[in-house]
Design an enzyme around this catalytic site. Structure first.
Site, PDB file in Angstrom:
ATOM      1  N   GLY A 116       0.841  -1.187   0.000  1.00 26.83           N
ATOM      2  CA  GLY A 116       0.000   0.000   0.000  1.00 26.83           C
ATOM      3  C   GLY A 116       0.877   1.237   0.000  1.00 26.83           C
ATOM      4  O   GLY A 116       2.029   1.177   0.434  1.00 26.83           O
ATOM      5  N   GLN A 162       2.967   9.980   1.354  1.00 29.34           N
ATOM      6  CA  GLN A 162       4.256   9.273   1.381  1.00 29.34           C
ATOM      7  C   GLN A 162       5.128   9.623   0.186  1.00 29.34           C
ATOM      8  O   GLN A 162       6.334   9.384   0.208  1.00 29.34           O
ATOM      9  CB  GLN A 162       4.039   7.746   1.415  1.00 29.34           C
ATOM     10  CG  GLN A 162       3.409   7.255   2.711  1.00 29.34           C
ATOM     11  CD  GLN A 162       3.305   5.743   2.718  1.00 29.34           C
ATOM     12  OE1 GLN A 162       2.342   5.187   2.206  1.00 29.34           O
ATOM     13  NE2 GLN A 162       4.294   5.080   3.281  1.00 29.34           N
ATOM     14  N   CYS A 174       6.206   0.086   7.611  1.00 31.49           N
ATOM     15  CA  CYS A 174       5.801   1.217   6.767  1.00 31.49           C
ATOM     16  C   CYS A 174       6.944   1.583   5.825  1.00 31.49           C
ATOM     17  O   CYS A 174       8.088   1.669   6.251  1.00 31.49           O
ATOM     18  CB  CYS A 174       5.449   2.401   7.645  1.00 31.49           C
ATOM     19  SG  CYS A 174       4.951   3.871   6.731  1.00 31.49           S
ATOM     20  N   LEU A 175       6.603   1.815   4.549  1.00 29.88           N
ATOM     21  CA  LEU A 175       7.631   2.213   3.571  1.00 29.88           C
ATOM     22  C   LEU A 175       8.328   3.504   3.973  1.00 29.88           C
ATOM     23  O   LEU A 175       9.467   3.746   3.579  1.00 29.88           O
ATOM     24  CB  LEU A 175       6.998   2.414   2.188  1.00 29.88           C
ATOM     25  CG  LEU A 175       6.628   1.177   1.384  1.00 29.88           C
ATOM     26  CD1 LEU A 175       5.959   1.587   0.083  1.00 29.88           C
ATOM     27  CD2 LEU A 175       7.855   0.319   1.090  1.00 29.88           C
ATOM     28  N   HIS A 213      -4.125   1.332   7.762  1.00 28.00           N
ATOM     29  CA  HIS A 213      -2.789   1.941   7.785  1.00 28.00           C
ATOM     30  C   HIS A 213      -2.720   3.107   6.800  1.00 28.00           C
ATOM     31  O   HIS A 213      -2.205   4.177   7.124  1.00 28.00           O
ATOM     32  CB  HIS A 213      -1.753   0.856   7.439  1.00 28.00           C
ATOM     33  CG  HIS A 213      -0.337   1.309   7.386  1.00 28.00           C
ATOM     34  ND1 HIS A 213       0.612   0.914   8.311  1.00 28.00           N
ATOM     35  CD2 HIS A 213       0.316   2.121   6.518  1.00 28.00           C
ATOM     36  CE1 HIS A 213       1.783   1.471   8.003  1.00 28.00           C
ATOM     37  NE2 HIS A 213       1.627   2.206   6.912  1.00 28.00           N
ATOM     38  N   GLU A 214      -3.262   2.899   5.589  1.00 27.21           N
ATOM     39  CA  GLU A 214      -3.189   3.952   4.560  1.00 27.21           C
ATOM     40  C   GLU A 214      -4.082   5.143   4.915  1.00 27.21           C
ATOM     41  O   GLU A 214      -3.709   6.297   4.706  1.00 27.21           O
ATOM     42  CB  GLU A 214      -3.558   3.390   3.184  1.00 27.21           C
ATOM     43  CG  GLU A 214      -2.692   2.220   2.689  1.00 27.21           C
ATOM     44  CD  GLU A 214      -1.194   2.447   2.828  1.00 27.21           C
ATOM     45  OE1 GLU A 214      -0.736   3.596   2.750  1.00 27.21           O
ATOM     46  OE2 GLU A 214      -0.471   1.446   3.029  1.00 27.21           O
ATOM     47  N   HIS A 216      -2.367   7.348   7.237  1.00 27.51           N
ATOM     48  CA  HIS A 216      -1.414   8.251   6.572  1.00 27.51           C
ATOM     49  C   HIS A 216      -2.094   9.547   6.136  1.00 27.51           C
ATOM     50  O   HIS A 216      -1.502  10.626   6.206  1.00 27.51           O
ATOM     51  CB  HIS A 216      -0.808   7.579   5.328  1.00 27.51           C
ATOM     52  CG  HIS A 216       0.406   6.765   5.601  1.00 27.51           C
ATOM     53  ND1 HIS A 216       1.542   7.270   6.199  1.00 27.51           N
ATOM     54  CD2 HIS A 216       0.699   5.461   5.337  1.00 27.51           C
ATOM     55  CE1 HIS A 216       2.465   6.321   6.303  1.00 27.51           C
ATOM     56  NE2 HIS A 216       1.973   5.199   5.791  1.00 27.51           N
TER      57      HIS A 216
HETATM   58 ZN    ZN Z   1       2.928   3.396   5.807  1.00 32.49          ZN
END
Ligand code: ZN
Length: 166
Positions: A39, A44, A84-85, A126-127, A130
């Site tokens: 995701g 991000q 998380c990225l 999670h997204e 963000h």
């Molecule tokens: Zn994340």
């Protein structure tokens, strides 16, 4: 990456799904796959609008995009490891709703509703976090958060490269 103010600010709703937004969506899908993510939310990649893409790589789950998403129902609680990225190489157990119903718009502006459990449910929550400037490290105990941030502070640049995560 952790430390960027854009990750900590609430993103604004998309008013018009134009060519610019669709190009952003395509770029985000490419970036998500390049980093082996499941995701990716617009903040991000530095764009503070309420858009995220997802692909949990499960045969029964179609990958997709959601614009101006909101959780309309949630049930149950489940604890699973999460990363998380934008905070590479850190994972922690995070408690979230086990099942959610999320509503938003697709890339054509059509309203779409997703009923999710398991990894997809976690990914969607999670997204959406963000888009509100919330990171998974905000959802663990203060002690665990301190430990995670301490680990992060000790990492060098090479360790902060994105690894498979959300
Ligand atoms: Zn994340």
């Amino acid at each position: 990456m952790l430390g960027d103010p854009v990750l900590r600010a609430p993103s604004r709703p998309v008013e018009t799904i134009d060519a610019e937004v669709r190009t952003l969506i395509d770029d985000m899908i490419e970036t998500m796959h390049a980093y082996d993510g499941i995701g990716l939310a617009a903040p991000q990649v530095g764009v503070p609008i309420r858009v995220f893409v997802y692909d949990v790589r499960e045969p029964e789950v179609e990958p997709g995009v959601l614009i101006n998403p909101e959780v309309v129902e949630s049930a149950g609680l489940v604890k699973e490891s999460e990363g998380c990225l934008s905070i590479p190489n850190l994972t922690e157990i995070v408690e979230r709703a086990s099942d959610v119903v999320v509503r938003g718009l697709d890339r054509n502006g059509e309203e779409t509703t997703i009923t999710a459990s398991g990894l997809l449910s976690r990914c969607l929550q999670h997204e959406i976090d963000h888009l509100d400037g919330v990171l998974f490290i905000d959802r663990v105990s203060p002690l665990k958060r301190r430990l995670l941030l301490g680990k992060w502070a000790k990492m060098d640049e090479s360790e902060r490269r994105p690894a498979p995560a959300l």
